[in-house]
Design a protein around this motif. Structure first.
Motif, short mmCIF file in Angstrom:
data_model
loop_
_atom_site.label_atom_id
_atom_site.label_comp_id
_atom_site.label_asym_id
_atom_site.label_seq_id
_atom_site.Cartn_x
_atom_site.Cartn_y
_atom_site.Cartn_z
N TYR A 41 0.87 -1.17 0.00
CA TYR A 41 0.00 0.00 0.00
C TYR A 41 0.91 1.22 0.00
O TYR A 41 1.77 1.35 0.87
CB TYR A 41 -0.91 0.00 1.23
N ALA A 42 0.73 2.07 -1.02
CA ALA A 42 1.63 3.21 -1.18
C ALA A 42 0.86 4.52 -1.09
O ALA A 42 -0.29 4.60 -1.51
CB ALA A 42 2.36 3.12 -2.52
N ALA A 69 0.83 2.72 -6.89
CA ALA A 69 0.90 1.29 -6.56
C ALA A 69 2.36 0.90 -6.51
O ALA A 69 3.20 1.52 -7.18
CB ALA A 69 0.17 0.46 -7.61
N TYR A 70 2.69 -0.10 -5.70
CA TYR A 70 4.09 -0.49 -5.55
C TYR A 70 4.18 -1.97 -5.25
O TYR A 70 3.39 -2.49 -4.45
CB TYR A 70 4.73 0.32 -4.41
N GLY A 71 5.12 -2.64 -5.91
CA GLY A 71 5.30 -4.08 -5.67
C GLY A 71 6.74 -4.49 -5.89
O GLY A 71 7.53 -3.78 -6.51
N THR A 72 7.10 -5.63 -5.30
CA THR A 72 8.44 -6.18 -5.51
C THR A 72 8.34 -7.65 -5.89
O THR A 72 7.40 -8.34 -5.47
CB THR A 72 9.33 -6.06 -4.25
N TYR A 73 9.29 -8.10 -6.67
CA TYR A 73 9.40 -9.52 -7.06
C TYR A 73 10.85 -9.94 -6.85
O TYR A 73 11.76 -9.12 -7.02
CB TYR A 73 9.01 -9.70 -8.53
N PHE A 74 11.06 -11.18 -6.46
CA PHE A 74 12.45 -11.60 -6.22
C PHE A 74 12.63 -13.07 -6.53
O PHE A 74 11.69 -13.87 -6.57
CB PHE A 74 12.86 -11.31 -4.77
N GLY A 75 13.87 -13.42 -6.76
CA GLY A 75 14.28 -14.82 -6.93
C GLY A 75 15.71 -14.94 -6.42
O GLY A 75 16.48 -13.99 -6.55
N GLY A 76 16.05 -16.08 -5.84
CA GLY A 76 17.41 -16.17 -5.33
C GLY A 76 17.79 -17.53 -4.83
O GLY A 76 17.05 -18.52 -4.97
#
Lengths: 258, 202
Positions: A41-42, A69-76
């Protein structure tokens, strides 16, 4: 002389204990592949470069109809260490993180006025439908999991807490104009929009389930809530708090002979 | 040949009509009133120079302010005499209130010519200036004792490289006799946009 011998014996004894412990720890090492994402929530911050859009007589001071709007995606990949009593897991590694920020109107007309230039005798606006900003980070996560129940269950509940520090690799800002003829001015508009900081920092908590079945790797699903950004590292929107999902697959380290 | 000419003319008419409709609806956001309370005078809009289509003043102990229902300003040039008509409401009761400043010797041909008013000071007691007030539908001539209308800033506004409007920002205040009673208009401020829709010349 006897005291020196006793000291030597004690040192040797403690060294043997430590090495035995390390060997035991080595059996509890595993590699974890992970992926996931979080939505935040931004709050849109007040910026001088867009014309305010105010509802008159709304009862409050004023409200912005430009929303974000704000989002993050990740891989690791993480290295995971399990405690001897199998109640705790600690992990760290490397993550590739991508953040996505968006600024747009949520009412008609579907564009807002971006103040492109201002002099003492003129104002120049551009009608902008949307500003999006995508940033890539390399991150270092530190995570702990606690398993409150029996270790031999097929499905194990856990609670998790973690933190993540990221270093910015690249950022890209995209402008969508109401009039496509204004596209040549995109770079001038991009230069006025703030860039994210070089570093990002997030803390998060959550709960999840681990699936333990013979002949397949351990799979875990984590619900992340809450996730809070400690550093405001985005364009004119402040992410306040978020929630998300994380999926990971654990590859056990080969056990050494005892 | 004749038929194709007629077809071309029809196409031109439809295209003109289409473009004029598009032209009218291009800047809906600029026409909106953006009322940001003055933190030092919460009942009045803050002074701004962005064309936020607001005005406000203290009228004795009540407030006169613009609203979102009526066009806050209309500029009328009638044979070389220009009137600036501010329409709003008195207090929160929505009773219509109009302040009209009529100035002779100002002759803008279009809204873009209003930029010549930048940094203009008008003494309301001068003979080329007449002030009228309409309160709840009744017109009252105003006998100005002292006061001024100050166009502090006039700016042209372009949207997507097209001329859109001229913004007029400034202040006004006066002491006057209205209907045989002394009245004070104080802390008056305005920040309005004038385009083809609210500029009249005849």
């Amino acid at each position: 002389m006897q005291t020196l011998s006793m000291m030597k014996f004690k040192l040797l004894f403690y060294a043997l204990l430590l090495s035995r412990s390390l060997v035991a720890q080595k059996n509890n090492l595993s590699i974890e592949l992970e992926t996931g994402g979080t939505l935040f929530y931004a709050q849109t911050t007040d910026k001088s470069y867009f014309r305010k859009d105010v509802i008159y007589y709304e009862g409050s001071d004023y409200s912005q109809r430009v929303v974000s709007a704000y989002g993050t995606y990740f891989g690791g990949l993480k290295l995971q260490l399990q405690s001897r009593n199998e109640r705790w897991k600690f992990s760290s590694g490397l993550r590739f993180i991508q953040t996505y920020g968006d600024l747009a109107k949520n009412s008609d007309p579907d564009y807002f006025y971006f103040l492109y230039q201002q002099t003492s005798s003129s104002l120049e606006y551009l009608r902008v439908k949307e500003i999006t900003q995508t940033t890539n980070y390399v991150g270092l996560p530190l995570e702990a999991r606690f398993f409150p129940f029996h270790k031999d269950n097929t499905v194990r509940l856990f609670f998790t807490a973690g933190t993540q520090i990221g270093y910015k690799l690249a950022t890209k800002t995209k402008i969508i104009f109401a009039d496509p003829n204004m596209n040549p001015l995109a770079s001038a508009v991009q230069s006025k929009v703030e860039q994210p900081d070089d570093f990002s920092a997030t803390v998060y908590g959550g709960a999840g389930l681990e699936l333990h079945k013979p002949s397949i790797p351990v799979i875990s699903v984590t619900v992340i809530f809450p996730s809070v950004m400690l550093v405001n590292h985005t364009m004119p929107a402040t992410p306040l708090a978020g929630a998300g999902l994380q999926l990971s697959i654990q590859l056990p380290h080969k056990k050494s002979k005892q | 040949m004749k038929n194709s000419k007629i077809q071309l003319i029809k196409l031109g008419c439809y295209l003109s009509l289409y473009l004029s409709v598009i032209g009218c609806s291009n800047n809906l956001g600029l026409e909106k009133s953006v009322f940001i309370s003055d933190p030092q005078d919460p009942g009045l809009p803050i002074y701004s120079e962005m064309g936020y289509n607001t005005f406000g003043a203290h009228y004795d102990r009540s407030n006169v302010i613009s609203n979102n229902f009526q066009t806050p300003i209309k500029v009328i040039n009638r044979a070389g005499v220009t009137s600036f008509i501010f329409t709003g409401q008195r207090d929160m009761y929505f009773s219509e209130f109009v302040i009209q400043f009529t100035i002779s010797g100002t002759n803008p041909q279009s809204y873009s010519d209003l930029i010549s008013l930048d940094n203009s000071f008008i003494d309301l007691t001068s003979s080329n200036c007449v002030v009228t007030i309409r309160d709840e539908g009744v017109d009252y001539p105003v006998q100005i004792l002292d006061g001024s209308l100050n166009f502090k800033k006039a700016r042209s506004v372009k949207v997507d490289n097209q001329m859109a409007e001229t913004t007029l920002s400034g202040t006004f205040e006066f002491h006057a006799i209205i209907n045989q009673f002394p009245v004070t208009m104080s802390s008056g401020r305005f920040d309005v946009g004038v385009d083809a829709a609210n500029f009249y010349k005849y």
